[in-house]
Scaffold this motif. Structure first.
Motif, PDB file in Angstrom:
ATOM      1  N   VAL A  71       1.150  -1.444   0.239  1.00 43.99           N
ATOM      2  CA  VAL A  71      -0.060   0.029  -0.438  1.00 43.99           C
ATOM      3  C   VAL A  71       0.803   1.586   0.147  1.00 43.99           C
ATOM      4  CG1 VAL A  71      -1.805  -0.946   1.018  1.00 43.99           C
ATOM      5  CG2 VAL A  71      -0.093   0.247   2.897  1.00 43.99           C
ATOM      6  N   ILE A  72       1.880   0.684   0.324  1.00 43.88           N
ATOM      7  CA  ILE A  72       2.991   2.675   0.688  1.00 43.88           C
ATOM      8  C   ILE A  72       3.639   2.674  -0.924  1.00 43.88           C
ATOM      9  CG2 ILE A  72       5.293   3.469   1.063  1.00 43.88           C
ATOM     10  CD1 ILE A  72       2.822   2.088   3.218  1.00 43.88           C
ATOM     11  N   HIS A  73       4.135   1.170  -1.768  1.00 47.47           N
ATOM     12  CA  HIS A  73       4.512   1.824  -3.191  1.00 47.47           C
ATOM     13  C   HIS A  73       2.956   2.421  -4.779  1.00 47.47           C
ATOM     14  CE1 HIS A  73       7.505   0.512  -0.973  1.00 47.47           C
ATOM     15  NE2 HIS A  73       8.571   1.492  -1.883  1.00 47.47           N
ATOM     16  N   LYS A  74       1.925   1.959  -3.837  1.00 47.03           N
ATOM     17  CA  LYS A  74       0.262   2.042  -4.010  1.00 47.03           C
ATOM     18  C   LYS A  74       0.081   3.594  -4.422  1.00 47.03           C
ATOM     19  CE  LYS A  74      -3.793   1.793  -5.219  1.00 47.03           C
ATOM     20  NZ  LYS A  74      -5.393   0.612  -4.269  1.00 47.03           N
ATOM     21  N   ARG A  75       1.087   4.385  -3.660  1.00 45.48           N
ATOM     22  CA  ARG A  75       0.539   6.042  -4.006  1.00 45.48           C
ATOM     23  C   ARG A  75       1.651   6.730  -5.269  1.00 45.48           C
ATOM     24  NH1 ARG A  75       1.108   5.266   2.566  1.00 45.48           N
ATOM     25  NH2 ARG A  75      -0.877   4.834   2.712  1.00 45.48           N
ATOM     26  N   PHE A  76       2.531   5.495  -5.514  1.00 41.83           N
ATOM     27  CA  PHE A  76       3.227   6.546  -6.570  1.00 41.83           C
ATOM     28  C   PHE A  76       2.674   6.109  -7.910  1.00 41.83           C
ATOM     29  CE2 PHE A  76       5.868   5.046  -3.148  1.00 41.83           C
ATOM     30  CZ  PHE A  76       6.295   6.756  -2.847  1.00 41.83           C
ATOM     31  N   LYS A  77       2.724   7.533  -8.431  1.00 40.98           N
ATOM     32  CA  LYS A  77       1.988   7.097 -10.138  1.00 40.98           C
ATOM     33  C   LYS A  77       2.989   7.252 -11.240  1.00 40.98           C
ATOM     34  CE  LYS A  77      -2.137   6.332  -7.935  1.00 40.98           C
ATOM     35  NZ  LYS A  77      -2.434   4.761  -8.098  1.00 40.98           N
ATOM     36  N   ALA A  78       2.721   7.032 -12.470  1.00 41.38           N
ATOM     37  CA  ALA A  78       3.440   7.306 -13.420  1.00 41.38           C
ATOM     38  C   ALA A  78       2.926   9.398 -13.982  1.00 41.38           C
ATOM     39  CB  ALA A  78       3.080   6.530 -14.561  1.00 41.38           C
ATOM     40  N   GLU A  79       2.106   9.146 -13.896  1.00 41.29           N
ATOM     41  CA  GLU A  79       1.243  11.174 -13.889  1.00 41.29           C
ATOM     42  C   GLU A  79       2.917  11.807 -13.093  1.00 41.29           C
ATOM     43  OE1 GLU A  79      -0.525   8.417 -13.026  1.00 41.29           O
ATOM     44  OE2 GLU A  79      -1.654   8.546 -15.430  1.00 41.29           O
ATOM     45  N   GLN A  80       2.558  11.372 -11.619  1.00 38.26           N
ATOM     46  CA  GLN A  80       3.348  12.239 -10.964  1.00 38.26           C
ATOM     47  C   GLN A  80       5.003  12.297 -11.357  1.00 38.26           C
ATOM     48  OE1 GLN A  80       3.855   9.438  -7.627  1.00 38.26           O
ATOM     49  NE2 GLN A  80       1.873  10.284  -6.663  1.00 38.26           N
ATOM     50  N   ILE A  81       5.329  11.430 -12.651  1.00 41.28           N
ATOM     51  CA  ILE A  81       7.386  11.677 -12.944  1.00 41.28           C
ATOM     52  C   ILE A  81       6.257  12.201 -13.882  1.00 41.28           C
ATOM     53  CG2 ILE A  81       8.617  10.140 -14.109  1.00 41.28           C
ATOM     54  CD1 ILE A  81       7.770   7.277 -12.570  1.00 41.28           C
ATOM     55  N   ASP A  82       5.685  12.257 -15.092  1.00 39.08           N
ATOM     56  CA  ASP A  82       4.967  13.239 -16.293  1.00 39.08           C
ATOM     57  C   ASP A  82       5.610  14.925 -15.531  1.00 39.08           C
ATOM     58  OD1 ASP A  82       5.433  11.206 -17.338  1.00 39.08           O
ATOM     59  OD2 ASP A  82       2.746  11.239 -17.653  1.00 39.08           O
TER      60      ASP A  82
END
Length: 343
Positions: free
Chosen positions: A209-220
């Motif tokens: 659940v910790i790493h589920k919060r990271f999204k590709a859009e955040q990197i974009d």
């Protein structure tokens, strides 16, 4: 945290000396990690346990880590988890009885499926894995262990983190057409092994659940704002996130990546916030270290400086972490198999 808590810990450590070893995972907060004699990721800490001579091993982490330490420690050592209620949501997604039911179905027709469990699982899961000739892995050695597991039969069941399984499969060039995410609902009542006959990589439907919060859009968004920024993430992130990052790897890999980044670099990290904040402090005069998104593990946070101080004040009164003998024996086989392969 209270200065008195820190003083209590410091005094008890001085009094006990070599009789006490405090181990801490990288995701512990700074108030706790400053008191740890050994710090590391799951693989690093597991490797160090057999060499310890201390009477008391206090493990600042979560339950499955303390179980591993207890199984690798000697009978004369006492392993203590300061916050016994500190579990792992990912681990809870793979109950041992359900895994056993799934493995019985997958192997009923004689197919040789090798289970490979992420170390983020309870001892009972590791025991079932050993029963079926499998082993365990960490994020640091998942690639090595998956190579090994593929050589043992004609299929691998990777559990419980599907993201780590998919990212590792990608690294080894296993095509997506050979993957299958299992339906384990209702004690796997809908699982049909015939539908999986041509699948090499069987994925348990679990996640962190910790790493589920990271999204590709955040990197974009970071790329748009700062094209020169570096992004490094943990392989428990979704493959879409890993694909857009500059690098991915275990907590130890991430630490080394930041260390080796050029002076003045801006580095965004996709993992638990305590590690990110610690690296940001360490390199504040050299590099800009920021979280991809602030994501905190509430179970890791259950071990506070106050809790650690109270634990050290009652080492003989607190129950040791124990694993039933038959479970411990089989689970240790799975763990030592990994340690041997990765030695």
């Amino acid at each position: 945290m209270s200065e008195s808590h820190s003083k209590i810990i410091t005094n008890i450590k001085a009094e006990l000396g070599s009789r006490l070893t405090i181990m801490g995972h990288h995701y512990q907060n700074d108030h706790v990690i400053q008191h740890c004699d050994l710090r590391g990721d799951s693989l690093e800490l597991a490797r160090k346990v057999p060499g310890l001579k201390s009477e008391y091993i206090v493990f600042c982490g979560v339950s499955f880590m303390a179980e591993t330490a207890a199984m690798l420690a000697s009978d004369q050592q006492k392993v203590i988890l300061p916050a016994p209620e500190a579990g792992c949501v990912m681990s809870d997604m793979a109950p041992w009885a359900l895994l056993d039911a799934v493995m019985r179905k997958l192997t009923a027709d004689g197919r040789r499926v090798t289970p490979l469990a992420y170390v983020n699982t309870e001892a009972a899961i590791k025991s079932v894995v050993a029963n079926y000739g499998g082993s365990v892995c960490t994020s640091a050695n998942a690639e090595t262990m998956l190579k090994w597991a593929r050589e043992q039969g004609d299929g691998v069941l990777f559990l419980p983190d599907a993201n780590l399984g998919m990212n590792t499969a990608n690294r080894l060039g296993i095509p997506e057409s050979k993957w299958a995410r299992l339906d384990v609902s209702g004690m796997a009542k809908n699982l049909n092994p015939e539908d999986l006959a041509d699948k090499e990589m069987l994925l348990w439907p679990g996640l962190c659940v910790i790493h589920k919060r990271f999204k590709a859009e955040q990197i974009d968004e970071i790329r748009h704002r700062d094209p020169d920024a570096l992004v490094v993430v943990h392989p428990e992130c979704h493959p879409d996130v890993v694909a857009k990052a500059d690098a991915d790897g275990s907590t130890s890999f991430i630490i080394k990546y930041v260390e080796e980044a050029p002076p003045g670099a801006a580095i965004y990290i996709g993992t638990e916030i305590n590690l990110v904040e610690r690296l940001a402090k360490q390199y504040r005069n050299e590099k800009l270290v920021r979280p991809l998104y602030p994501s905190r593990c509430l179970n890791m946070a259950k071990t506070t400086e106050e809790v650690l101080a109270a634990t050290l004040q009652d080492l003989d009164g607190i129950d040791a972490v124990t694993v039933p003998g038959d479970v411990a024996h089989k689970a240790t086989v799975a763990i030592e198999r990994m340690l041997d392969i990765c030695s």
